[in-house]
Design a protein around this motif. Structure first.
Motif, mmCIF file in Angstrom:
data_model
loop_
_atom_site.group_PDB
_atom_site.id
_atom_site.type_symbol
_atom_site.label_atom_id
_atom_site.label_comp_id
_atom_site.label_asym_id
_atom_site.label_seq_id
_atom_site.Cartn_x
_atom_site.Cartn_y
_atom_site.Cartn_z
ATOM 1 N N SER A 127 0.797 -1.231 0.000
ATOM 2 C CA SER A 127 0.000 0.000 0.000
ATOM 3 C C SER A 127 0.824 1.273 0.000
ATOM 4 N N VAL A 128 2.078 1.217 0.464
ATOM 5 C CA VAL A 128 2.893 2.433 0.554
ATOM 6 C C VAL A 128 4.313 2.155 0.080
ATOM 7 N N ILE A 129 5.044 3.235 -0.139
ATOM 8 C CA ILE A 129 6.456 3.115 -0.496
ATOM 9 C C ILE A 129 7.240 2.608 0.717
ATOM 10 N N GLY A 140 5.945 6.894 4.433
ATOM 11 C CA GLY A 140 5.057 5.735 4.372
ATOM 12 C C GLY A 140 4.254 5.559 5.644
ATOM 13 N N TYR A 141 4.886 5.834 6.778
ATOM 14 C CA TYR A 141 4.232 5.760 8.082
ATOM 15 C C TYR A 141 3.060 6.753 8.163
ATOM 16 N N GLU A 142 3.299 8.007 7.770
ATOM 17 C CA GLU A 142 2.219 9.003 7.776
ATOM 18 C C GLU A 142 1.130 8.628 6.779
ATOM 19 N N ALA A 143 1.524 8.098 5.626
ATOM 20 C CA ALA A 143 0.539 7.705 4.616
ATOM 21 C C ALA A 143 -0.363 6.585 5.134
ATOM 22 N N ILE A 217 3.234 3.750 -5.853
ATOM 23 C CA ILE A 217 4.211 3.466 -4.786
ATOM 24 C C ILE A 217 5.495 2.874 -5.377
ATOM 25 N N ARG A 218 5.654 3.071 -6.695
ATOM 26 C CA ARG A 218 6.887 2.696 -7.399
ATOM 27 C C ARG A 218 7.214 1.220 -7.258
ATOM 28 N N ILE A 234 -1.439 4.417 -1.482
ATOM 29 C CA ILE A 234 -1.466 5.820 -1.089
ATOM 30 C C ILE A 234 -0.051 6.368 -1.093
ATOM 31 N N ASN A 235 0.072 7.620 -1.518
ATOM 32 C CA ASN A 235 1.367 8.280 -1.507
ATOM 33 C C ASN A 235 1.143 9.787 -1.420
#
Length: 400
Positions: A127-129, A140-143, A217-218, A234-235
């Motif tokens: 879900s996140v980078i 990524g933590y905040e996302a 998220i590449r 999410i990014n």
């Protein structure tokens, strides 16, 4: 008197508990020792006062009111982390990032959530980078917190309580979140005040929806766990100079009507109606793809944008009355964007995501004239017929 009492307590702990005071501060061992003394001396009410302050019931369970204070979210509204909430959460990240490398290793992450029943996100790598090792970065933590608050607000409140958000003078966790205005209100103002934007991603089978979502998220499809139950990423996206928002891409699969191959309008509305932007993909290398995408877009009641996938391949002529550019112009939509999921196209991919964030933030900047093509064609025919009628009327009147 307070200073004297505190000094007496510390001296008592220093005398009987070696590790009770560290840097002139009460340690966990010292805290437990102190309450042991309270209980032994019959001052049970002091220990119960502390326990109730932190939300514990008589059964030593955290109360529902403490974990999940009442939160009402109207349809069309969403929940976001507030600035005060982010300040608290970032402080937890920094506290547990022991080597100060800007990443949380599995051990550091487990330490952060050691006071919780479990880590709230499960396999977050889809879900996140993340770093090359799969570790969680600060962004990524905040996302993840932004995504969790958007999808599961009560769950977010519960984990904020476990992490100790209520322990200061904040009262409860409600100051850590904010409820956005109704999405329709944003549409009326022709601008979105939201900091987290949801884009539902539609498209015919095989057009590249998963590749598009993963690119946010590449990551490639090979890097995404096959056990992922939901395909949502999410990014943080920066656009228009200093604007910065979290962009959520959610892949939406709709079911065909009775095996005929086309989704029902109700299915499209149920699965894609409540979003800031409908992203409709089509395959530029497949001649029938744009027509299928248009039939989906005709059912939409939210702002939308078309994106031509696989633009690194040789494009083919679409089997449709109008080209994608002509259709978008007539329907009041922005020109179709082009996207390639090849790894060396990251810069152009980022521009597409910036455009999605822009269109979602200012939905009426490009949507005020948006109407389904069927209505465009009907209006065009009506104008043509009216023109012919006026021409013959003019000829008739001139002859007289």
């Amino acid at each position: 008197a307070v200073v004297s009492t505190q000094s007496t307590g510390k001296n008592l702990i220093r005398k009987y508990c070696d590790a009770g005071i560290i840097d002139n501060k009460l340690s966990e061992v010292g805290f437990l020792f102190l309450h042991t003394i309270f209980i032994q001396r019959g001052r049970h009410e002091t220990t119960w006062t502390v326990l109730r302050k932190f939300g514990y019931t008589d059964e030593l369970n955290l109360s529902d009111e403490y974990l999940r204070p009442y939160l009402h979210v109207e349809p069309g509204c969403s929940v976001e982390i507030s600035d005060e909430g982010y300040d608290f959460l970032v402080a937890q990240f920094q506290r547990c990032d022991l080597d100060k490398d800007g990443l949380l290793s599995p051990t550091e992450l487990a330490n952060l959530f050691s006071v919780c029943p479990n880590i709230p996100w499960g396999d977050f790598s889809s879900s996140v980078i993340t770093s090359d090792m799969g570790w969680l970065s600060g962004d990524g933590y905040e996302a993840l917190w932004a995504l969790n608050a958007y999808l599961y607000p009560e769950h977010t409140l519960e984990y904020l309580a476990y992490l100790g958000y209520n322990s200061d003078t904040r009262g409860n966790q409600l100051s850590a979140i904010q409820v956005t205005p109704n999405r329709q209100e944003d549409f009326k103002r022709q601008t979105s005040s939201r900091n987290v934007l949801l884009c539902n991603v539609f498209g015919p089978p095989g057009c590249g929806k998963s590749c598009f979502v993963n690119a946010l998220i590449r990551k490639t499809e090979m890097e995404i766990s096959p056990d992922t139950g939901r395909h949502i990423c999410i990014n943080r996206i920066r656009f228009q100079a200093q604007q910065e928002k979290f962009l959520i891409l959610k892949e939406v699969t709709v079911d065909p009507i009775d095996g005929l191959g086309q989704p029902s309008q109700q299915d499209l509305l149920d699965k894609g109606g409540d979003c800031d932007l409908a992203v409709i993909l089509y395959d530029t290398a497949q001649s029938s793809s744009f027509q299928e995408a248009v039939e989906m877009q005709n059912q939409m009641i939210v702002p939308s944008v078309f994106i031509g996938m696989k633009c690194d391949r040789t494009p083919v002529k679409q089997d449709y009355t109008y080209t994608p550019e002509q259709y978008c112009q007539m329907a009041g939509l922005p020109p179709p964007l082009l996207f390639s999921s090849l790894p060396d196209r990251e810069a152009s991919q980022q521009k597409v995501f910036q455009s999605c964030a822009l269109f979602a933030s200012y939905p009426f900047m490009q949507q005020s004239a948006s109407i389904p093509l069927g209505k465009v064609v009907a209006a065009s025919v009506a104008v043509a017929v009216s023109g012919v009628a006026l021409f013959f009327a003019f000829k008739y009147l001139k002859s007289r």
